[in-house]
Scaffold this active site. Structure first.
Site, PDB file in Angstrom:
ATOM      1  N   GLY A 298     -64.789  36.790  46.639  1.00 16.45           N
ATOM      2  CA  GLY A 298     -65.428  36.189  45.847  1.00 16.45           C
ATOM      3  C   GLY A 298     -66.703  35.730  45.987  1.00 16.45           C
TER       4      GLY A 298
ATOM      5  N   ASN B  32     -71.026  38.739  58.118  1.00 22.23           N
ATOM      6  CA  ASN B  32     -70.614  39.745  59.085  1.00 22.23           C
ATOM      7  C   ASN B  32     -71.072  41.401  58.888  1.00 22.23           C
ATOM      8  OD1 ASN B  32     -68.943  37.772  60.643  1.00 22.23           O
ATOM      9  ND2 ASN B  32     -67.741  37.745  58.721  1.00 22.23           N
TER      10      ASN B  32
ATOM     11  N   GLU C 120     -66.484  25.066  54.509  1.00 25.59           N
ATOM     12  CA  GLU C 120     -66.020  24.221  53.626  1.00 25.59           C
ATOM     13  C   GLU C 120     -65.145  22.913  54.063  1.00 25.59           C
ATOM     14  OE1 GLU C 120     -66.029  27.414  49.870  1.00 25.59           O
ATOM     15  OE2 GLU C 120     -64.758  27.777  51.586  1.00 25.59           O
TER      16      GLU C 120
ATOM     17  N   HIS D  25     -68.430  27.694  44.496  1.00 25.93           N
ATOM     18  CA  HIS D  25     -68.754  27.601  46.075  1.00 25.93           C
ATOM     19  C   HIS D  25     -69.603  26.468  46.207  1.00 25.93           C
ATOM     20  CE1 HIS D  25     -67.810  32.469  45.486  1.00 25.93           C
ATOM     21  NE2 HIS D  25     -66.944  31.915  46.307  1.00 25.93           N
TER      22      HIS D  25
ATOM     23  N   ARG E 229     -59.467  21.235  48.323  1.00 18.35           N
ATOM     24  CA  ARG E 229     -60.401  22.162  47.555  1.00 18.35           C
ATOM     25  C   ARG E 229     -59.941  22.248  46.252  1.00 18.35           C
ATOM     26  NH1 ARG E 229     -61.251  27.732  46.998  1.00 18.35           N
ATOM     27  NH2 ARG E 229     -63.346  28.303  45.849  1.00 18.35           N
TER      28      ARG E 229
ATOM     29  N   MET F 243     -64.362  45.418  51.748  1.00 14.50           N
ATOM     30  CA  MET F 243     -65.814  45.665  51.948  1.00 14.50           C
ATOM     31  C   MET F 243     -65.905  46.293  53.512  1.00 14.50           C
ATOM     32  SD  MET F 243     -68.885  46.087  50.726  1.00 14.50           S
ATOM     33  CE  MET F 243     -68.950  44.927  49.573  1.00 14.50           C
TER      34      MET F 243
ATOM     35  N   ARG G 247     -62.821  40.858  40.953  1.00 15.33           N
ATOM     36  CA  ARG G 247     -63.291  40.504  39.661  1.00 15.33           C
ATOM     37  C   ARG G 247     -64.431  41.010  39.101  1.00 15.33           C
ATOM     38  NH1 ARG G 247     -63.729  34.327  42.192  1.00 15.33           N
ATOM     39  NH2 ARG G 247     -62.078  34.582  43.705  1.00 15.33           N
TER      40      ARG G 247
ATOM     41  N   HIS H  96     -73.497  33.426  48.743  1.00 10.73           N
ATOM     42  CA  HIS H  96     -72.155  33.347  49.482  1.00 10.73           C
ATOM     43  C   HIS H  96     -71.249  34.683  49.036  1.00 10.73           C
ATOM     44  CE1 HIS H  96     -68.679  30.797  50.583  1.00 10.73           C
ATOM     45  NE2 HIS H  96     -67.918  32.107  50.008  1.00 10.73           N
ATOM     46  N   LEU H  97     -71.226  35.405  50.023  1.00 10.97           N
ATOM     47  CA  LEU H  97     -70.817  36.954  49.587  1.00 10.97           C
ATOM     48  C   LEU H  97     -69.455  37.047  50.520  1.00 10.97           C
ATOM     49  CD1 LEU H  97     -74.165  39.056  50.125  1.00 10.97           C
ATOM     50  CD2 LEU H  97     -73.342  37.736  47.921  1.00 10.97           C
ATOM     51  N   GLY H  98     -68.177  37.133  49.596  1.00  8.98           N
ATOM     52  CA  GLY H  98     -67.177  37.339  50.283  1.00  8.98           C
ATOM     53  C   GLY H  98     -66.417  38.300  49.066  1.00  8.98           C
TER      54      GLY H  98
ATOM     55  N   GLY I 274     -67.755  35.785  54.115  1.00 11.36           N
ATOM     56  CA  GLY I 274     -67.110  36.731  54.942  1.00 11.36           C
ATOM     57  C   GLY I 274     -68.080  38.018  55.128  1.00 11.36           C
ATOM     58  N   ILE I 275     -68.454  38.689  53.980  1.00  7.38           N
ATOM     59  CA  ILE I 275     -69.446  39.731  53.881  1.00  7.38           C
ATOM     60  C   ILE I 275     -70.805  39.312  54.268  1.00  7.38           C
ATOM     61  CG2 ILE I 275     -70.494  41.370  52.390  1.00  7.38           C
ATOM     62  CD1 ILE I 275     -67.816  41.150  50.698  1.00  7.38           C
TER      63      ILE I 275
ATOM     64  N   ASN J  72     -58.040  24.478  52.149  1.00  7.15           N
ATOM     65  CA  ASN J  72     -58.586  25.166  51.145  1.00  7.15           C
ATOM     66  C   ASN J  72     -57.783  26.554  50.715  1.00  7.15           C
ATOM     67  OD1 ASN J  72     -60.331  27.184  49.798  1.00  7.15           O
ATOM     68  ND2 ASN J  72     -61.956  26.937  51.374  1.00  7.15           N
TER      69      ASN J  72
END
Length: 398
Positions: free
Chosen positions: A212, A333, A380, A181, A93, A283, A241, A208-210, A329-330, A13
């Site tokens: 991206g 966690n 993934e 995603h 990916r 973050m 972004r 899906h929060l990271g 990730g965000i 990935n």
């Protein structure tokens, strides 16, 4: 534990500046290894490999930054382990494959040529992905190479959610809302269905929060809308972004800012988002600094506001909401960010238990919450390995 006759599937990935990978037994898809190449706190690229017990097999800095030096290091390391972990297939990916390439497929020269033609749809991702594929083709010439597209999960979105209100000639050139995603969403839905098959009749939003970030509305097991559109730059504000913008903003930047298309792309993908608001995009650091850094607090507020607004919009698109999942990730966690997002959402049936949330429980909603709020890890690479196993089986490739 590996055996002499075991064969393995490598799932790669690769992003624009980092990569993650997993190694799976071909027959049973048990994970043998996983690892990454990404910047550490000192912005030094680090190469990490861990076994299925999370014991470190490799953990050292790299002399050069970027994805391709990391790929070179990974290939070299795997060659050193090839008698123990013989690789028969490699899954890649790919963010984008255009309108005609959604389902996983075996990579051929013709497919690579067609993907290259759609570079303009994801200029920050496709060129690197193609270089990564070439590197693994050279490093493992006998392995089957498989493309897993991040747009696959959204392929059956209804036309009213998929198409832009622009002349048909642009749609014919591949202009549409693809969504991304998808591999992450597919993994989360697979886990939810395993826990309760009745999920297929539920209305689900996955966030899906990271660095991206995107969200999807899933009704009766099908993606019916998502926040990202034509490219991974759209939708929510992200680390670097911009997310969605008024088209007039782009005209302003082109006309008043005198930006070239390359400069515009760099601005929207690398120098916007949380970074543009606070000066940095991590973050965890933003959360630590928010009490004394007004810009950090502003970035967090903007991020959480847009997610909150999108939850309401996606729920409206489905006519209700039964399950809300935080991942990435965000999302997985950061208890603080989850709490901020879920504040004042009781009107939609979202009520979280702060104690459960802070302790990192998998279900963080209160008993009187009509929406079940879950926190789930995504994988993934596991989805990519599964698709590759299926393709190999269908194609009678050993």
């Amino acid at each position: 534990m590996s055996t002499a006759c075991a064969q393995y599937i490598l799932a790669v990935n690769s992003g624009s500046s980092s990569l993650k990978f997993g190694l799976y037994q071909k027959d049973n898809l048990l994970m043998a290894l996983h690892g990454s190449v990404k910047p550490n706190s000192s912005d030094e690229n680090h190469f990490i490999v861990q076994d299925h017990h999370n014991e470190f097999l490799a953990n050292h800095p790299l002399a050069h930054s970027g994805v391709l030096p990391g790929i070179k290091e990974l290939i070299s390391w795997l060659h050193g382990q090839r008698t123990r972990y013989p690789i028969s297939a490699i899954a890649h990916r790919l963010v984008q494959g255009g309108p005609n390439h959604r389902e996983p497929e075996i990579i051929t020269p013709q497919l690579l040529k067609q993907i290259h033609q759609f570079t303009y749809l994801a200029p920050n991702h496709i060129p690197i992905a193609l270089e990564v594929i070439k590197a693994f083709q050279a490093g493992f010439p006998d392995a089957v190479q498989v493309a897993c597209f991040d747009t696959y999960f959204h392929k059956d979105m209804p036309a009213y959610a998929k198409h832009y209100p622009l002349p048909a000639k642009y749609q014919e050139q591949g202009l549409q809302r693809y969504g991304f995603h998808g591999l992450s969403y597919e993994y989360i839905m697979g886990k939810l269905i395993t826990k309760s098959p009745g999920v297929l009749k539920k209305k689900v939003v996955i966030a899906h929060l990271g660095n991206g970030a995107s969200m999807v509305a899933i009704k009766n097991g099908r993606s019916v809308d998502t926040t990202m559109g034509l490219s991974p730059m759209g939708g929510l504000v992200m680390g670097t972004r911009s997310g969605d913008l008024d088209p007039g903003v782009l005209l302003f930047l082109l006309n008043k800012g005198k930006l070239s298309t390359k400069e515009l792309d760099d601005l929207l993908s690398r120098d916007s988002g949380l970074k543009a608001i606070a000066g940095y995009s991590d973050m965890e650091t933003l959360v630590l600094n928010q009490a004394r850094d007004q810009k950090a607090a502003e970035a967090i507020t903007t991020f959480c506001y847009q997610i909150k607004r999108s939850i309401g919009a996606l729920a409206a698109a489905m006519g209700g909401l039964d399950i809300l999942v935080f991942t990435g990730g965000i999302g997985e966690n950061s208890a603080v960010i989850r709490e901020y997002i879920c504040q004042d959402m009781a009107f939609l049936g979202i009520r979280i238990n702060k104690r459960l949330n802070n302790k990192g429980h998998r279900i963080i909603s209160k008993k009187n919450s009509t929406v079940t709020v879950r926190v789930m890890a995504t994988d993934e690479a596991a989805v990519m390995a599964k698709h590759t196993q299926t393709l190999i089986s269908k194609s009678f490739i050993s």
